[in-house]
Design an enzyme around this catalytic site. Sequence first.
Site, PDB file in Angstrom:
ATOM      1  CE  LYS A 174      -4.181  -2.193   1.444  1.00  0.00           C
ATOM      2  NZ  LYS A 174      -5.246  -2.427   2.405  1.00  0.00           N
ATOM      3  NE  ARG A 194      -7.312  -8.720   0.258  1.00  0.00           N
ATOM      4  CZ  ARG A 194      -6.767  -8.011  -0.729  1.00  0.00           C
ATOM      5  NH1 ARG A 194      -5.763  -7.179  -0.490  1.00  0.00           N
ATOM      6  NH2 ARG A 194      -7.236  -8.122  -1.969  1.00  0.00           N
TER       7      ARG A 194
HETATM    8  C1  9MG Z   1      -9.618  -6.017  -1.240  1.00  0.00           C
HETATM    9  N1  9MG Z   1      -8.720  -5.427  -0.271  1.00  0.00           N
HETATM   10  C2  9MG Z   1      -7.686  -4.580  -0.530  1.00  0.00           C
HETATM   11  N2  9MG Z   1      -7.094  -4.221   0.620  1.00  0.00           N
HETATM   12  C3  9MG Z   1      -7.746  -4.867   1.613  1.00  0.00           C
HETATM   13  C4  9MG Z   1      -7.606  -4.914   3.009  1.00  0.00           C
HETATM   14  O1  9MG Z   1      -6.687  -4.192   3.647  1.00  0.00           O
HETATM   15  N3  9MG Z   1      -8.458  -5.673   3.719  1.00  0.00           N
HETATM   16  C5  9MG Z   1      -9.421  -6.405   3.092  1.00  0.00           C
HETATM   17  N4  9MG Z   1     -10.246  -7.136   3.869  1.00  0.00           N
HETATM   18  N5  9MG Z   1      -9.598  -6.410   1.756  1.00  0.00           N
HETATM   19  C6  9MG Z   1      -8.773  -5.648   1.042  1.00  0.00           C
END
Ligand code: 9MG
Length: 285
Positions: A229, A263
Site C-alpha cells: 500500500k 492479507r
Molecule cells: C480487497 N482489499 C484490498 N485491501 C484490503 C484490506 O486491507 N483488507 C481487506 N479485507 N480487503 C482488502
Amino acid sequence: MVMCSQMIFRARQFEFEFPRPCIVMGVVNVTPDSFSDGGRFLEPGAAVAHAEELVRQGAEIIDVGGESTRPQAVPVSEAEELRRVIPVITELARRGDTPVSIDTMKPGVAWAALQAGASIVNDVGANREDNAMWRLVAETGAGYIAMHMQGTPATMQIRPVYQDVAREVREFFEECLRRCAAAGMAPEQVALDPGIGFGKSMEHNLQLLAALGSFKRLARPLLIGVSRKSFLGKVCGSGGMERLPAALACTALAAEAGAVIFRTHDVAETVQALRMTEAIMAARK
Ligand code: 9MG
C-alpha cells in the site's frame, strides 16, 4: 505460537480455532487495473495457477477479487465481475481444501461466488445501508470479513477526516457486529478489518496500526492488509515493489498486537515474518 484469546472463525465447512499460528490470506486479483498486480491473472488458468503457488507458499485462505478497490478505481458491472471471478472460484473450490474468499461489495456477486464454492465474503463495503449481504452470509454460514472504509473507493482518499480514528473504527465494528447479529449471523462468522488505506491518510493508518491492541476487546479475529500500500512508500520513500520490508515490519508489530489474519500478495515472506514473530513471542517469559 501467538497466544491470542480463544476464538473461533467459522466459514461454512472450515473452522479456524484460536489461539493458533497467524493465518496468511493470499491475494488473487482477476482485474486489469489493481494497483500492483493488475492484468497478470485475468485469464482463469493463470489466476488458478497463481493461487496454487500461494497455497504452496503457506497461504491458508485465497482471496479472489474481480473489481479493483484502489483509490478512484473505475467500478465494474456485476456481470463483468462475475465473468472474471466465477471460473476461478469454481476451479479452486473443486481442486482444494483451501478456503476461498470472494472480495466483493456486491451481494449478487457474493451469492454466485458462494454457490460456486467460496466460503468467505471479504466485504470492503461493510459500511452498508441495507442488510442483503449480511442475510446472505447468515443463510449460507459463510465467514464474513467486515472491513472499515470511510466513503467509497471513488471518494475515500479525497480528504479523510476523523477526530480519533481508532475510536471511530472500533465504534464502527461494534455497530457492525450488532447489525450482523440482527441479520442472523453468529459472532463466530465474523472477522474485523480496520481497512488500512481505505479512507485514511498516512497518519490515520499509522494511528490505527499503533492502536491495534485496543481492538482485542471486540473478541473477534482481526485481519490486517498492508501489502504494497502507498502509505508504506510515503513513510519510507520507496516505490511500488520496494515496500515489502516496510509491510513486514507492520506485519510483525500487528501480530504482536493481536492481529491473526494477514492479507498479502507476498505470501512466502509474510509467512516467514510471522513464524519468526511468533517464535520470539513464545520465548517470552
Ligand atoms: C480487497 N482489499 C484490498 N485491501 C484490503 C484490506 O486491507 N483488507 C481487506 N479485507 N480487503 C482488502
